[in-house]
Design an enzyme around this catalytic site. Structure first.
Site, PDB file in Angstrom:
ATOM      1  N   GLU A  38      35.630  81.067  37.573  1.00  0.00           N
ATOM      2  CA  GLU A  38      36.682  80.449  36.904  1.00  0.00           C
ATOM      3  C   GLU A  38      36.681  79.080  36.262  1.00  0.00           C
ATOM      4  O   GLU A  38      35.848  78.266  36.912  1.00  0.00           O
ATOM      5  CB  GLU A  38      37.696  80.267  38.134  1.00  0.00           C
ATOM      6  N   GLN A  39      37.236  78.937  35.214  1.00  0.00           N
ATOM      7  CA  GLN A  39      37.059  77.808  34.385  1.00  0.00           C
ATOM      8  C   GLN A  39      37.586  76.581  34.890  1.00  0.00           C
ATOM      9  O   GLN A  39      37.086  75.362  34.740  1.00  0.00           O
ATOM     10  CB  GLN A  39      37.295  77.899  32.926  1.00  0.00           C
ATOM     11  N   ARG A 113      54.120  82.462  41.973  1.00  0.00           N
ATOM     12  CA  ARG A 113      52.700  82.862  41.321  1.00  0.00           C
ATOM     13  C   ARG A 113      51.517  82.238  42.354  1.00  0.00           C
ATOM     14  O   ARG A 113      50.757  82.777  42.628  1.00  0.00           O
ATOM     15  CB  ARG A 113      52.524  82.364  40.031  1.00  0.00           C
ATOM     16  N   TYR A 219      66.220  84.216  39.866  1.00  0.00           N
ATOM     17  CA  TYR A 219      66.052  84.900  41.239  1.00  0.00           C
ATOM     18  C   TYR A 219      65.495  83.789  42.334  1.00  0.00           C
ATOM     19  O   TYR A 219      64.695  83.017  41.757  1.00  0.00           O
ATOM     20  CB  TYR A 219      65.122  86.067  41.241  1.00  0.00           C
ATOM     21  N   ASP A 297      46.022  90.411  31.058  1.00  0.00           N
ATOM     22  CA  ASP A 297      46.451  89.844  29.883  1.00  0.00           C
ATOM     23  C   ASP A 297      45.336  89.826  28.797  1.00  0.00           C
ATOM     24  O   ASP A 297      45.684  89.986  27.262  1.00  0.00           O
ATOM     25  CB  ASP A 297      46.864  88.616  29.886  1.00  0.00           C
TER      26      ASP A 297
END
Length: 403
Positions: A38-39, A113, A219, A297
């Site tokens: 992970e960067q 998230r 929501y 993605d």
């Protein structure tokens, strides 16, 4: 599963977001080790809320982390609640409290998230993730890929999985460079503290306000401590595709000038909004080249109008892990099978998500009235059953092996 005499492949995952960590978690569940590069210097998710539909919920349950996620998730009672922009008239609404589990065996939830990322990380063994590792180049020599990182380190692996997002480095090793097209839309995102949100927005409901050229979704998330807002509007000259670009409340309000006063009050209560342009990318014809593949993605960026971006990355992870577990002796063949299983489904979702913006943003007139009438005739929970009923185990059981 791998035979006793077959060496366990070295698997590298580029990207420590939801898709990358889910891949590491499903690989671990299948008995395979991986390393996540992970960067960023720490694991965190920017952005705000997302919907965990039944197709994602059942996979998180298989990872054994659903009970932990439910400590902060909000179970929706109502979904697909469409409201008219001008006066909030409810055009349709779905009873998720009873119908969702009956139809698909799982409820629908909303989460922050960051909460989802941290919960998935619990299913990943300690020492799997290496932080501060920005990949700058990938080469494949004698069917063995190597990754060069910004700090000068070069790492070899048997398999490289690009879960490195819309600006994927890995994507460039598989597909011809493809510039993103200008969609003409931008998205605002913001959080409203629960104690400042009006009561209609605190309900356990996913509500979509639709109007000419715009729509807004809200929501509750984080046990109701916040209300998540995401809105879509004409982008003007803004072409920044970033979760970190900021706007002002005044800019946000300007886009919804003249809308129902209750919605305007909700926007006024929001914290500093983010804004980014939605850039359009056509579906890729292939995701894999030899021992290198794409996921999430990086493979299939899609407009968020069906709230399936994270769910499709989690589905990718489950299928990819099973393909590698069943055919780890031939990584390229396993990746071809993964691509064949996943590409048609995600392409379809990219296409229907793209088309939804035109439907939601119709100007007032005959087409808009016909659309509003259709809401009373269509049950989106049933119509979209092909999304929510998907089970990777069933999909794989009925598919031929890759050649």
């Amino acid at each position: 599963m791998l035979g006793a005499n077959i060496r366990t492949p070295e698997i590298a995952i580029l990207g420590g977001g939801i898709g990358g960590l889910a891949t590491a978690a499903f690989l671990h569940r299948a008995g395979l080790r991986s390393t996540v590069y992970e960067q960023a210097p720490e694991l965190k998710e920017v952005g705000a809320g997302l919907v965990v539909a039944p197709n994602a919920a059942r996979l998180l349950r298989r990872l054994g982390i659903m009970d932990t996620l439910l400590r902060t998730a909000v179970q929706l009672d109502v979904g697909w609640e469409f409201r008219r922009w001008q006066d909030g008239t409810i055009l349709s609404a779905e009873d998720l409290a009873t119908a969702c589990e009956r139809l698909y065996g799982e409820h629908t939830y909303t989460v922050h998230r960051a909460d989802l990322l941290q919960v998935i990380r619990r299913a990943v063994p300690e020492g799997t993730v290496r932080l501060g590792k920005r990949c700058t180049a990938i080469t494949v020599r004698d069917e063995r890929p190597s990754m060069r990182f910004e700090d000068g380190e070069v790492v070899e692996a048997d398999i490289v999985i690009g879960a490195d997002g819309v600006h994927s480095v890995v994507r460039g090793t598989i597909a011809e460079p493809q510039s993103a097209a200008y969609s003409g839309l931008c998205a605002f995102r913001a959080l409203v503290p629960g104690d400042r949100a009006p009561s209609f927005a605190r309900r356990r409901a996913q509500t979509l306000w639709i109007g000419p050229g715009h729509h807004l979704v809200h929501y509750p998330i984080s046990e109701g401590r916040f209300v998540n807002l995401v809105a879509f509007a004409p982008a003007g000259d803004d072409s920044v595709e970033s979760w970190t670009a900021q706007a002002t409340i005044e800019e946000f309000l300007h886009e919804f000038d003249g809308w129902d006063p209750r919605l305007v009050d909700l926007i006024r209560a929001a914290e500093t909004p983010g804004r980014w342009a939605l850039l359009d990318r056509a579906p890729l014809p292939r995701w894999s080249r030899g021992p290198v593949t794409l996921l999430g993605d990086a493979a299939h960026p899609m407009f968020p109008f069906f709230a399936q971006g994270a769910a499709q990355a989690i589905e990718d992870a489950a299928v990819l892990a099973q393909c590698l577990a069943e055919d780890g002796a031939d990584p390229a063949r396993a990746l071809r099978r993964y691509e064949a299983l996943r590409l048609p489904r995600t392409t379809r979702l990219q296409e229907v998500s793209h088309a939804r913006s035109d439907i939601n943003h119709l100007p007032d007139g005959p087409d808009q009235r016909a659309r509003d009438t259709s809401f009373t005739e269509i049950d989106p929970l049933v119509t979209n059953g092909w999304i929510y009923e998907y089970d990777p185990d069933i999909a794989m059981a009925g598919a031929p092996a890759a050649g």
